[in-house]
Design an enzyme around this catalytic site. Sequence first.
Site, mmCIF file in Angstrom:
data_model
loop_
_atom_site.group_PDB
_atom_site.id
_atom_site.type_symbol
_atom_site.label_atom_id
_atom_site.label_comp_id
_atom_site.label_asym_id
_atom_site.label_seq_id
_atom_site.Cartn_x
_atom_site.Cartn_y
_atom_site.Cartn_z
ATOM 1 C CB SER A 165 -1.112 -11.957 37.567
ATOM 2 O OG SER A 165 -1.246 -12.583 36.298
ATOM 3 N N GLY A 166 -1.756 -15.261 38.042
ATOM 4 C CA GLY A 166 -2.816 -16.212 37.697
ATOM 5 C C GLY A 166 -3.138 -16.126 36.214
ATOM 6 N N GLY A 167 -2.648 -15.091 35.530
ATOM 7 C CA GLY A 167 -2.900 -14.930 34.101
ATOM 8 C C GLY A 167 -1.912 -15.740 33.263
ATOM 9 C CD GLU A 205 -1.746 -5.918 5.638
ATOM 10 O OE1 GLU A 205 -1.322 -6.418 4.567
ATOM 11 O OE2 GLU A 205 -1.892 -4.694 5.796
ATOM 12 C CG HIS A 217 -3.926 -3.463 3.159
ATOM 13 N ND1 HIS A 217 -2.933 -2.987 3.983
ATOM 14 C CD2 HIS A 217 -4.515 -2.371 2.608
ATOM 15 C CE1 HIS A 217 -2.925 -1.670 3.948
ATOM 16 N NE2 HIS A 217 -3.871 -1.263 3.123
ATOM 17 C CB CYS A 237 -0.978 -0.046 1.170
ATOM 18 S SG CYS A 237 -2.292 1.166 0.984
ATOM 19 C CG ASP A 285 0.649 -12.403 29.051
ATOM 20 O OD1 ASP A 285 0.284 -13.328 28.294
ATOM 21 O OD2 ASP A 285 0.301 -11.223 28.894
ATOM 22 C CB SER A 286 2.730 -13.678 35.216
ATOM 23 O OG SER A 286 1.510 -14.189 35.695
ATOM 24 C CB SER A 287 1.128 -18.827 34.094
ATOM 25 O OG SER A 287 0.214 -18.188 34.948
#
Length: 523
Positions: A235-237, A183, A181, A93, A239-241
């Site tokens: 955190s239980g989430g 994508e 595009h 583009c 990402d941190s896990s």
Amino acid sequence: MIIFEPEKLINYRHVQEKILILDFGSQYTQLIARRVRELNVYCEIHPFNRFPSPDDSVRGVILSGSPFSVRDAGAPVPDLKGIKGHLPLLGVCYGAQYLTQAYGGEVLPSDTREYGRARLVSVDMEDPLFTGIVAGTQVWMSHGDTIARTPESYRVTGSTEDVKVAAFRIEGEESWGIQFHPEVYHTTEGLTILGNFVRGICGCSAGWTPESFVEMTVRSLREQIGDDGVVLGLSGGVDSSVAALLLDRAIGDRLTSIFVDNGLLRKNEYESVLEAYRRMGLNVRGVDASDSFVQGLKGVDDPETKRKIIGRIFIEVFDREASKVQNVRWLAQGTIYPDVIESVSVNGPSATIKSHHNVGGLPERMHLKVVEPLRLLFKDEVRRVGQALNMPREILGRHPFPGPGLAIRIIGDVTPEKLNTLREADAIFVNGLKQGGYYDSVWQAAVILLPVQSVGVMGDERTYENAVVLRAVTSTDGMTADWSHLPHEFLADISNQIINRVRGVNRVVYDISSKPPSTIEWE
Ligand code: XMP
């Protein structure tokens, strides 16, 4: 303010081959990167005017779209020395229009509609970018300008009914331009075209897999950390896990994970998540600090003040706990790629700041170095890495949950009684979603306790009690969201259960607003 800092990318030097994406500020730039990664090829986004000079690992470069017109006075101009004519190059583009205008062609405002679906009526199948693509394929256009005249050495390789130069190749170079595009989902063969570029033309192998990431990261973490100790806040989430599991694999018990009960978690969450972490073999310490948080929030009803208080108390509690651990030199964080991409804004380059960093300031206070093993990954890649690490589904499939927890789902001040009421109602909703088989198709679910009393009848008596809101949304990244179209019978059942079982609630409503213009949370 967090910006892209290559030196912090622990894995940077271990990546064997990559694609650079130069960003001109298009809303689709991240999508290009996600598609390239879906092809199992590693890529990085850099602002068009601040990118590292390509080393041997760079196999090709993609120029993104832009909200600018190449004809604007302040339009972004990249320095392509050492790139154009030296490395495979694909302009998308704006990128294609720039390659035209800057090298002797002409770009003009378009007088036909060049927005939305179109078909390539002719396509050069001999061109390596279009291997396997046949005329008639649907593409997605989104531009106000069009290429009116190409420089001499440009050969047109694809046209739509309205756009003659939908695609071109620069003769004598490995440079291509496409005005559509590839994508976006509506370009049916977009992934094939991107695959032709990154794998076929640039010659990247499909080596970027969750397994290879795990192997590379574990190796880098060992080198980087040596014999030091690391602390990480769970955190239980997801990402941190996942960050914890990677570090656990790299350095074992020299990682100490800390899971703080801030008294603002869901019903039984603290116990069940802590137990799950222990089963995963993590060296985890649970800290029950709920009283400090609930005390600290007493009488506070402003949402941002609540967030600040929670952030401050978390830092104090975490710092106290972490300083009991011996030999700690590093703080690990679950930062992911969208948090660190420096984006180009329409009003000139600037850094985006993630709005929900509630615990900023921790590394400075603790005098620790920061290690961020997920800094290269998009959210969906984090999940796949979690899978590769055999993370149990109960953690991997969890809905996102905000750091300040239920405090921002109680509108107004937070009290232990309100927390209990909300916890009970929330548990009924979340369990109902799980039992009804809706949990996985909902991206996030919440109950919000309103500071509103409304009249009701129970038996022969009038009641004057609270109203709660059920919120369930579908989304891919939380940036935009639609309300989940849950069946009426299901909502009716949840409403009955809440009103019958949760004391103090006599009214349940369902939130049918999308984001934007609403947000997911109410505060
Ligand atoms: P909004 O309400 O902005 O939420 O549409 C988007 C996503 O962010 C989460 N959220 C937070 N997460 N600290 C967090 O860690 C916060 O202060 C915070 N506020 C909102 C929200 O749950 C949703 O997933």
